[in-house]
Design an enzyme around this catalytic site. Sequence first.
Site, PDB file in Angstrom:
ATOM      1  N   ASP A 161       0.781  -1.254   0.000  1.00  0.00           N
ATOM      2  CA  ASP A 161       0.000   0.000   0.000  1.00  0.00           C
ATOM      3  C   ASP A 161       0.812   1.304   0.000  1.00  0.00           C
ATOM      4  O   ASP A 161       1.802   1.408   0.717  1.00  0.00           O
ATOM      5  CB  ASP A 161      -0.864   0.093   1.261  1.00  0.00           C
ATOM      6  CG  ASP A 161      -1.615  -1.169   1.591  1.00  0.00           C
ATOM      7  OD1 ASP A 161      -1.606  -2.101   0.792  1.00  0.00           O
ATOM      8  OD2 ASP A 161      -2.212  -1.196   2.679  1.00  0.00           O
ATOM      9  N   GLU A 199     -10.382  -2.351   4.341  1.00  0.00           N
ATOM     10  CA  GLU A 199      -9.039  -1.898   4.684  1.00  0.00           C
ATOM     11  C   GLU A 199      -8.836  -0.516   4.059  1.00  0.00           C
ATOM     12  O   GLU A 199      -9.602  -0.093   3.196  1.00  0.00           O
ATOM     13  CB  GLU A 199      -7.985  -2.858   4.111  1.00  0.00           C
ATOM     14  CG  GLU A 199      -8.158  -4.297   4.588  1.00  0.00           C
ATOM     15  CD  GLU A 199      -7.051  -5.232   4.091  1.00  0.00           C
ATOM     16  OE1 GLU A 199      -6.422  -5.864   4.926  1.00  0.00           O
ATOM     17  OE2 GLU A 199      -6.831  -5.330   2.866  1.00  0.00           O
TER      18      GLU A 199
HETATM   19  C1  FRU Z   1      -3.930  -3.636   2.701  1.00  0.00           C
HETATM   20  C2  FRU Z   1      -3.283  -4.072   4.007  1.00  0.00           C
HETATM   21  C3  FRU Z   1      -3.626  -3.107   5.122  1.00  0.00           C
HETATM   22  C4  FRU Z   1      -2.485  -3.273   6.075  1.00  0.00           C
HETATM   23  C5  FRU Z   1      -1.329  -3.509   5.130  1.00  0.00           C
HETATM   24  C6  FRU Z   1      -0.270  -4.401   5.689  1.00  0.00           C
HETATM   25  O1  FRU Z   1      -3.285  -4.076   1.570  1.00  0.00           O
HETATM   26  O2  FRU Z   1      -3.696  -5.390   4.328  1.00  0.00           O
HETATM   27  O3  FRU Z   1      -4.892  -3.298   5.698  1.00  0.00           O
HETATM   28  O4  FRU Z   1      -2.279  -2.157   6.893  1.00  0.00           O
HETATM   29  O5  FRU Z   1      -1.862  -4.049   3.951  1.00  0.00           O
HETATM   30  O6  FRU Z   1       0.851  -4.414   4.863  1.00  0.00           O
END
Ligand code: FRU
Length: 472
Positions: free
Chosen positions: A20, A190
């Site tokens: 992300d 998320e």
């Molecule tokens: C989304 C996610 C988030 C988390 C991150 C961990 O892709 O699962 O919810 O903070 O990636 O790398």
Amino acid sequence: MSNSYRPAFHFTPPANWMNDPNGMVWHNGVYHLFYQHHPHSMVWGPMHWGHAISRDLIHWQHLPIALYPDEHGMIFSGSAVVDWKNTAGFGEETLVAIFTYNKNHIETQNLAYSLDHGKTWKKYAGNPVIGYRDDLKDCRDPKVFWYEDHWVMVLAAGKHILFYVSPDLKHWDQSGVFDCERDTGDGIYETPDLFQLPVDGSYPRWVLTVGVAKGAYAGGSGTQYFIGNFDGRTFKPENPPETSLWMDHGADYYAPQSWNNEPNGRRLMLGWMSNWQYATLTPATSWRGAFSIIREISLKRNGDEVYLSQQPIPEMRTLRGKHTRWLEKIIEPNTNLLADIRGTSLEIIADFKLFYNARRFGVRVRVGKQEQTTICYETEPRTLSVDRTRSGRVDFHDAFAGIHSASLLPLNDVIRLHIFVDVSSVEVFANDGLLTFTDCIFPAEESQGLELFVEGGDILLLSLDLFQLKPA
Ligand code: FRU
């Protein structure tokens, strides 16, 4: 040398794993971009925040890692703000990052701050600012912004989105909850984002975007959005619950975030070009994970309906190199106007007039002996699709090869396709950003051909502009 698939103008980490985008904020002439990063491996692991900066949103400079995991856990996704009024007391104009610690699935919300414009970061000694909630699972990815006279945090919590308010970034009270359960597939939420946008001839609306971890439009993870209102404390959707709105109709646009504090008042977003279904399996050499090009988000109105539009930022034009243009041409089946053109990093803008009796038409990119990625409009039913079933390497996961499609009505009988190809991705903006597709592809290096095709009858090509794009 093996095929590195490294794009020429999309953001990628210097090496190893990235997911992300995080902490995007503009400050002092500089756009900051952080990202979920595992600097020692090609797959996901103990998360760090990688860091890069840019003055023009096109050329990025890598900086040292901003946040390292520690005894409290991994550094999961989050956001960053400029604390103009020194509400937190760290200092005037401090950059403050708000992130999730994750340790054995226990998640808390935390602060880190920088007193030197983002060069170095300290974790706040009073962490966490929101402790573990044993009533809710998967509480993470805080997006924080300033609203009139207080801070707002939007937090994912399983099948819910929570809202919190704070005077000082350190003390938070829950002010609302948005329960999206009714609207989507079987995944948790998320990486939420929330922002207001003007609407021509109507009152401004708020847009809530959420990552849906499973069961999204094109399978696996994808991004849904809701249009509605926010009163500084909670969000209420306006769009009918039975309609799911998706930001992108390809398979590879996840966890998008927008910049806080954009100096020109624009809402600029980018997303991670991958999908949790196969993110750790994609063909790769020394790096894995890229971000989409940056998009300007706006709301458009058509009668009573308000919809989201996404356009490549105008800064992208600075990458344009050799330009070829065709005007007013009748295209017949079994011809290829683009037979002499080759390329791996291209921008194509084509306007097709639905005037003759063509059934299917469009553009094939990264065409080789056995390979092609097809962007196709079908007049009956009226759908646009990206077909990557023969795009190159597709064998690494069953869900990768596929055709992604969505319905698209012509505007005054015209279909406009604005396409970016960059080594291992295709992004399509159709009808001025009304519909977008983002899809990764892994073709052979030598598959560099292009085709303009029509089937079932002729089509009128009003114009086609093709640019070779320079590396950033
Ligand atoms: C989304 C996610 C988030 C988390 C991150 C961990 O892709 O699962 O919810 O903070 O990636 O790398």
